[in-house]
Design an enzyme around this catalytic site. Structure first.
Site, PDB file in Angstrom:
ATOM      1  N   GLY A  15       0.849  -1.188   0.000  1.00 19.67           N
ATOM      2  CA  GLY A  15       0.000   0.000   0.000  1.00 19.67           C
ATOM      3  C   GLY A  15       0.879   1.230   0.000  1.00 19.67           C
ATOM      4  CB  ALA A  16       1.033   4.181  -2.233  1.00 20.61           C
TER       5      ALA A  16
ATOM      6  CE  LYS B 206       7.978  10.119  -7.961  1.00 24.00           C
ATOM      7  NZ  LYS B 206       6.956   9.310  -7.242  1.00 24.00           N
TER       8      LYS B 206
ATOM      9  N   GLY C 213       7.602   0.116  -4.911  1.00 22.44           N
ATOM     10  CA  GLY C 213       7.892   0.809  -3.659  1.00 22.44           C
ATOM     11  C   GLY C 213       8.991   1.844  -3.766  1.00 22.44           C
ATOM     12  CB  ALA C 214      11.436   2.678  -6.419  1.00 24.14           C
TER      13      ALA C 214
ATOM     14  CG  ASP D 167       5.198   4.191  -2.156  1.00 20.95           C
ATOM     15  OD1 ASP D 167       4.588   5.152  -2.659  1.00 20.95           O
ATOM     16  OD2 ASP D 167       4.831   3.008  -2.282  1.00 20.95           O
TER      17      ASP D 167
END
Length: 316
Positions: free
Chosen positions: A38-39, A231, A262-263, A265
């Site tokens: 989950g972000a 990013k 997940g990078a 986040d």
């Protein structure tokens, strides 16, 4: 400004994550490792590991998956008093494949009609939220239902009125929106209510129509953001700040990419923590690049996020 009693609040769906034991099509996997996903909870986990007083609000079913998620989050130091367990609803989960070439893994979501998707603005404890120093929001929570969108919108309004800072990561999930035009309109409206906006370059192009980091950042700065960080993956990031100006930060070298999920986040954890620590914008973005690089080298969505001790030892 409302008196602040804790550091960070975030709202969003947590899901149980099953990660395949081998690379290749998910249907060929026979064994899975259980994790959390989950972000928003990835960010909450990272900030809690760095010592911030971090709270997460959500709804889950009253089932074994929910108990696992709550126990995991509490073990990380995340406060879960505003997570409601609803026995009439179900907890979402996802299944993730593995790759051995650094590409994005296959992911299947099982979240439609989940407890979190049924959250409404009435679920917000407004005095509690107003007492947060900072609110982190993402486009994922806004995308899972019309009521969660309304809830996300209301959280930003409350935080803004209370004088809290707000960060927003578009974190696009196109399949959750009814169409691209709706996604673009709603995500950009949420971004307009934030102080710090963190789009990826591909996301920024889709949302703004601009193709360069400078133009994407200027779009959100013109909407009112004081800081936009675009990013750029392994190349690092570009920032545009109302006071610090603009600049590029190089990415951190990675020997082997294990899991890309997940990078973004992890990057948000670095930038948010750096800014809340009082670091310069450039240093906060450098921290974001470093933590993002750590995360892609491990299996799971948040397992690479560092402790404060590791952060200090690395000089970030």
């Amino acid at each position: 400004m409302t008196t602040k009693t804790f550091d960070i609040a975030t709202f969003g769906e947590a899901m149980m994550l099953l990660i395949a034991d081998r690379a290749g099509p998910l249907e060929n996997a026979e064994f899975f490792t259980k994790r959390i996903a989950g972000a928003e909870i990835n960010v909450a986990t990272g900030l809690a590991r760095l010592g911030f007083n971090t709270h997460w609000a959500s709804r889950l079913g009253a089932d074994s998956m929910a108990r696992y998620l709550i126990n995991q989050m509490k073990s990380e130091g995340v406060h879960c008093e505003h997570v409601v367990l609803d026995p009439a609803q179900k907890t979402g989960f996802q299944i993730k494949g593995r790759t051995d070439d650094g590409s994005d893994p296959q992911v299947e979501y099982h979240r439609k009609g989940s407890a979190a998707s049924l959250m409404t603005p009435a679920d917000i404890d407004e005095p509690w939220l107003a007492s947060a120093r900072h609110l982190h929001a993402t486009g994922v929570f806004a995308a899972i239902s019309q009521t969660s969108l309304a809830t996300a919108q209301r959280t930003l309004q409350i935080a803004r009125a209370a004088g809290s800072t707000i960060s927003f990561d578009p974190n696009l999930r196109p399949t959750l929106w009814q169409d691209e035009a709706t996604m673009r309109r709603e995500i950009n409206a949420l971004a307009a209510g934030a102080d710090w906006v963190f789009p990826g370059l591909a996301e920024g192009e889709l949302l703004t129509g601009h193709k360069t980091p400078e133009a994407v950042a200027r779009f959100y700065r013109d909407q009112g953001a004081s800081l936009v960080v675009v990013k750029l993956g392994e190349e690092g990031a570009y920032y545009d700040d109302a006071e610090a100006g603009t600049g590029y930060v190089a990415g951190c070298p990675v020997e082997k990419v294990v899991d890309t999920v997940g990078a973004g986040d992890a990057f948000a954890v670095g930038v948010i923590s750096g800014l809340l620590d009082g670091r310069s914008v450039a240093d906060a973005v450098k921290r974001g690049c470093w933590i993002g690089a750590l995360q892609v080298q491990v299996l799971g969505d948040s397992e690479g996020l560092p402790t404060r001790e590791a952060l200090t030892a690395a000089g970030y």
